[in-house]
Enzyme design. Structure first.
Site, mmCIF file in Angstrom:
data_model
loop_
_atom_site.group_PDB
_atom_site.id
_atom_site.type_symbol
_atom_site.label_atom_id
_atom_site.label_comp_id
_atom_site.label_asym_id
_atom_site.label_seq_id
_atom_site.Cartn_x
_atom_site.Cartn_y
_atom_site.Cartn_z
ATOM 1 C CE LYS A 1 95.616 101.449 43.449
ATOM 2 N NZ LYS A 1 96.049 102.780 43.916
ATOM 3 C CD GLU B 1 88.766 97.298 33.416
ATOM 4 O OE1 GLU B 1 88.696 97.491 34.652
ATOM 5 O OE2 GLU B 1 89.809 97.417 32.763
ATOM 6 C CG ASP B 2 87.184 100.521 35.920
ATOM 7 O OD1 ASP B 2 87.630 99.998 34.872
ATOM 8 O OD2 ASP B 2 87.846 101.347 36.579
ATOM 9 C CG PHE C 1 87.819 111.437 33.007
ATOM 10 C CD1 PHE C 1 88.702 110.566 32.375
ATOM 11 C CD2 PHE C 1 87.847 111.510 34.396
ATOM 12 C CE1 PHE C 1 89.582 109.781 33.106
ATOM 13 C CE2 PHE C 1 88.722 110.729 35.134
ATOM 14 C CZ PHE C 1 89.593 109.868 34.485
ATOM 15 C CB VAL C 2 82.576 108.864 34.464
ATOM 16 C CG1 VAL C 2 81.594 109.477 33.489
ATOM 17 C CG2 VAL C 2 83.127 107.548 33.911
ATOM 18 N NE ARG D 1 91.134 104.273 43.029
ATOM 19 C CZ ARG D 1 91.415 103.937 41.771
ATOM 20 N NH1 ARG D 1 90.451 103.486 40.995
ATOM 21 N NH2 ARG D 1 92.626 104.055 41.296
HETATM 22 P P1 IMP Z 1 91.359 101.468 27.904
HETATM 23 O O1 IMP Z 1 92.566 100.600 27.865
HETATM 24 O O2 IMP Z 1 91.565 102.747 27.143
HETATM 25 O O3 IMP Z 1 90.088 100.779 27.491
HETATM 26 O O4 IMP Z 1 91.222 102.016 29.360
HETATM 27 C C1 IMP Z 1 90.744 101.331 30.386
HETATM 28 C C2 IMP Z 1 91.129 101.996 31.695
HETATM 29 O O5 IMP Z 1 91.269 103.421 31.605
HETATM 30 C C3 IMP Z 1 90.009 101.770 32.673
HETATM 31 O O6 IMP Z 1 90.153 100.533 33.298
HETATM 32 C C4 IMP Z 1 90.160 102.949 33.599
HETATM 33 O O7 IMP Z 1 91.088 102.633 34.596
HETATM 34 C C5 IMP Z 1 90.693 104.050 32.726
HETATM 35 N N1 IMP Z 1 89.602 104.969 32.288
HETATM 36 C C6 IMP Z 1 89.120 105.111 31.048
HETATM 37 N N2 IMP Z 1 88.136 106.025 30.998
HETATM 38 C C7 IMP Z 1 87.984 106.465 32.269
HETATM 39 C C8 IMP Z 1 87.090 107.433 32.886
HETATM 40 O O8 IMP Z 1 86.225 108.069 32.273
HETATM 41 N N3 IMP Z 1 87.258 107.600 34.221
HETATM 42 C C9 IMP Z 1 88.178 106.931 34.966
HETATM 43 N N4 IMP Z 1 89.006 106.013 34.428
HETATM 44 C C10 IMP Z 1 88.920 105.785 33.086
HETATM 45 MG MG MG Z 2 90.482 99.923 35.209
#
Ligand code: IMP
Ligand code: MG
Length: 173
Positions: free
Chosen positions: A42, A98-99, A151-152, A164
């Protein structure tokens, strides 16, 4: 809702300014083309909503939801599709929205999965990137901000589904 400590990392005005720049670059790169933006649910919803309103090219949008298997989402590397696209992407110019890229595991999986469906082109735009946290190599084509290993939350990003709605991106202490 409990009050955790917040510190603003990126203010709403800075996010908006950067998204305008990203939209200009993307509009130039895809000039004369129509692109399909795929938002990763999301977290990317707010970013996608703001980005598309600044694009100068025709777009379509679709969404996917993915999650990692098991409780330890950062180390398993196994990703499950919870919601798939509503359409074929074969022959299309596709941009994944992607966020945040953290370990890179999610996008690494998603990229390969979508690539196997035969798009004409496939690129990734992420609002945030934590390059120091990578477990697998992954380089987004477009990135809003590289951020430190914190962590953000806010601007679509959550902690246990909270925060959010915050207009700024904040470090959660
Ligand atoms: P990855 O697979 O480790 O690259 O993680 C990606 C997903 O982890 C993102 O799409 C987020 O949903 C979540 N995520 C990673 N770091 C953060 C953060 O600092 N805050 C909130 N969500 C995060
Ligand atoms: Mg995500």
């Amino acid at each position: 809702m409990t009050e955790e400590k917040m510190e603003i990392l990126l203010a709403a005005e800075d996010i908006e300014k950067r998204i305008c720049e990203l939209a200009r670059t993307i509009s130039d790169d895809y000039k004369g083309q129509k692109i399909l933006l795929i938002g990763v649910l999301k977290g990317a919803v707010i970013f996608l909503s703001d980005l598309i309103r600044h694009l100068k090219i025709p777009v379509e949008i679709d969404f996917m939801a993915v999650s990692s298997y098991g409780a330890d989402t950062t180390s398993s590397g196994v990703v499950r599709i919870q919601k798939d696209l509503e359409q074929s992407i074969t022959g299309k110019d596709v941009l994944i929205v992607e966020d945040i890229v953290d370990t890179g595991l999610t996008l690494n999986y998603l990229y390969d999965n979508l690539f196997s469906r035969g798009p004409q082109t496939l690129r990734v735009v992420t609002l945030l990137d934590k390059p120091n946290r990578r477990k697998v190599e992954f380089n987004p084509d477009y990135c809003g901000f590289a951020i430190p290993d914190e962590f953000v939350v806010g601007y679509g990003l959550d902690f246990n589904e909270d925060y959010r709605h915050l207009p700024d991106i904040c470090i959660l202490k």
